[in-house]
Write an enzyme that holds these catalytic residues in place. Structure first.
Site, PDB file in Angstrom:
ATOM      1  N   LYS A  80       0.914  -1.296   0.102  1.00  0.00           N
ATOM      2  CA  LYS A  80      -0.003   0.229  -0.103  1.00  0.00           C
ATOM      3  C   LYS A  80       0.926   1.178   0.001  1.00  0.00           C
ATOM      4  O   LYS A  80       1.902   1.269   0.659  1.00  0.00           O
ATOM      5  CB  LYS A  80      -0.872   0.073   1.106  1.00  0.00           C
ATOM      6  CG  LYS A  80      -1.578   1.350   1.284  1.00  0.00           C
ATOM      7  CD  LYS A  80      -2.571   1.330   2.610  1.00  0.00           C
ATOM      8  CE  LYS A  80      -3.178   2.700   2.947  1.00  0.00           C
ATOM      9  NZ  LYS A  80      -3.780   3.105   1.933  1.00  0.00           N
ATOM     10  N   PRO A 140       4.847   8.521   1.167  1.00  0.00           N
ATOM     11  CA  PRO A 140       5.052   8.101  -0.230  1.00  0.00           C
ATOM     12  C   PRO A 140       6.570   7.407  -0.426  1.00  0.00           C
ATOM     13  O   PRO A 140       7.462   8.086   0.290  1.00  0.00           O
ATOM     14  CB  PRO A 140       4.921   9.223  -1.343  1.00  0.00           C
ATOM     15  CG  PRO A 140       5.174  10.495  -0.597  1.00  0.00           C
ATOM     16  CD  PRO A 140       4.660  10.335   0.963  1.00  0.00           C
ATOM     17  N   ALA A 141       6.831   6.470  -1.246  1.00  0.00           N
ATOM     18  CA  ALA A 141       7.878   5.905  -1.625  1.00  0.00           C
ATOM     19  C   ALA A 141       8.590   5.188  -0.139  1.00  0.00           C
ATOM     20  O   ALA A 141       9.941   4.974  -0.408  1.00  0.00           O
ATOM     21  CB  ALA A 141       8.825   6.786  -2.266  1.00  0.00           C
ATOM     22  N   ARG A 142       7.781   4.886   0.842  1.00  0.00           N
ATOM     23  CA  ARG A 142       8.062   4.426   2.077  1.00  0.00           C
ATOM     24  C   ARG A 142       9.023   5.434   2.761  1.00  0.00           C
ATOM     25  O   ARG A 142       9.877   5.042   3.646  1.00  0.00           O
ATOM     26  CB  ARG A 142       8.941   3.227   1.707  1.00  0.00           C
ATOM     27  CG  ARG A 142       8.049   1.866   1.426  1.00  0.00           C
ATOM     28  CD  ARG A 142       7.258   1.789   2.386  1.00  0.00           C
ATOM     29  NE  ARG A 142       6.355   0.243   2.139  1.00  0.00           N
ATOM     30  CZ  ARG A 142       5.040   0.535   1.570  1.00  0.00           C
ATOM     31  NH1 ARG A 142       4.661   1.650   1.208  1.00  0.00           N
ATOM     32  NH2 ARG A 142       4.488  -0.635   1.347  1.00  0.00           N
ATOM     33  N   LEU A 143       9.068   6.637   2.249  1.00  0.00           N
ATOM     34  CA  LEU A 143       9.734   7.740   2.994  1.00  0.00           C
ATOM     35  C   LEU A 143       8.858   8.344   4.215  1.00  0.00           C
ATOM     36  O   LEU A 143       8.485   9.508   4.181  1.00  0.00           O
ATOM     37  CB  LEU A 143      10.374   8.804   2.103  1.00  0.00           C
ATOM     38  CG  LEU A 143      11.345   8.402   1.034  1.00  0.00           C
ATOM     39  CD1 LEU A 143      11.575   9.522   0.360  1.00  0.00           C
ATOM     40  CD2 LEU A 143      12.458   7.573   1.678  1.00  0.00           C
TER      41      LEU A 143
END
Length: 211
Positions: free
Chosen positions: A8, A187-190
């Site tokens: 997700k 977003p982008a796992r940041l």
């Protein structure tokens, strides 16, 4: 099942260190209110982790029932989690509000709350929950479901003619936080992570952590 492919993307909000409350308890209350207002299913459900006598982690879901100087929950004092807390009074709790893309991690020491506080909350519970506290020998092995049903009937008969009070083996604990981390999915796992740490003078320091 292809579990590895489940993913997700988080992108709803950003958590800025200069915009959070200087007091993590107040920041938590703010997030909890937002979760309640968003009608999240059981926003007060929290993952409580203790340590066994063998120094192994032990975890389960319990319900938060109050926030003051610490985080209050109730249980059977003879249960496995209570015995672990009484032997080693430190714990960690985690809240995960998926719909809000948020997580809160809390670590600290644990103490029993006063008997008066436990009495007040116990008497505010629904009658069936009060009977249930007397019925269940929590964490003990039992033969079958019928065992519980018969104990429940016996307790209902007992308290039909006897004043119903809090069982002496049931009450609350308060986790006094020493570290509280707020996590906002990004977003982008940041992801955003803000960690509060309690200092010896009772003030809190804040720092941002890498995701």
């Amino acid at each position: 099942m292809k579990i590895a492919g489940l993913r997700k993307e988080y992108s709803s909000k950003i958590l800025e260190i200069n915009k959070v409350d200087s007091n993590p308890i107040e920041q938590f209350k703010s997030w909890m209110k937002e979760s309640i207002d968003a009608r999240i299913n059981e926003p007060n459900a929290m993952h409580l982790s203790t340590v066994t006598p063998e120094n192994r982690p032990s975890s389960r879901i319990v319900l938060l029932k109050g926030v003051d100087l610490g985080f209050v929950f109730f249980t059977n004092y003879q249960s496995k989690k209570s015995q672990e807390l009484l032997a080693n009074p430190f714990a960690a709790i985690t809240f995960f509000w998926a719909e809000m893309e948020r997580q809160v991690r809390i670590e600290g020491s644990v103490e029993k709350i006063s008997e008066a506080e436990s009495d007040e909350y116990f008497l505010s519970r629904p009658l069936e929950s009060q009977i249930g506290a007397w019925t269940s020998p929590q964490s003990e092995e039992i033969p079958d479901r019928d065992f519980l049903e018969k104990r429940k009937e016996a307790m209902e008969a007992r308290f039909a003619s006897e004043e119903l009070k809090r069982p002496p083996h049931w009450g609350g604990f308060r986790l006094m936080p020493e570290k509280i981390e707020f996590w906002q999915g990004g977003p982008a796992r940041l992801h955003d992570r803000i960690l509060y740490t309690l200092m010896p003078d009772s003030s809190w320091t804040l720092k941002r952590l890498a995701p």
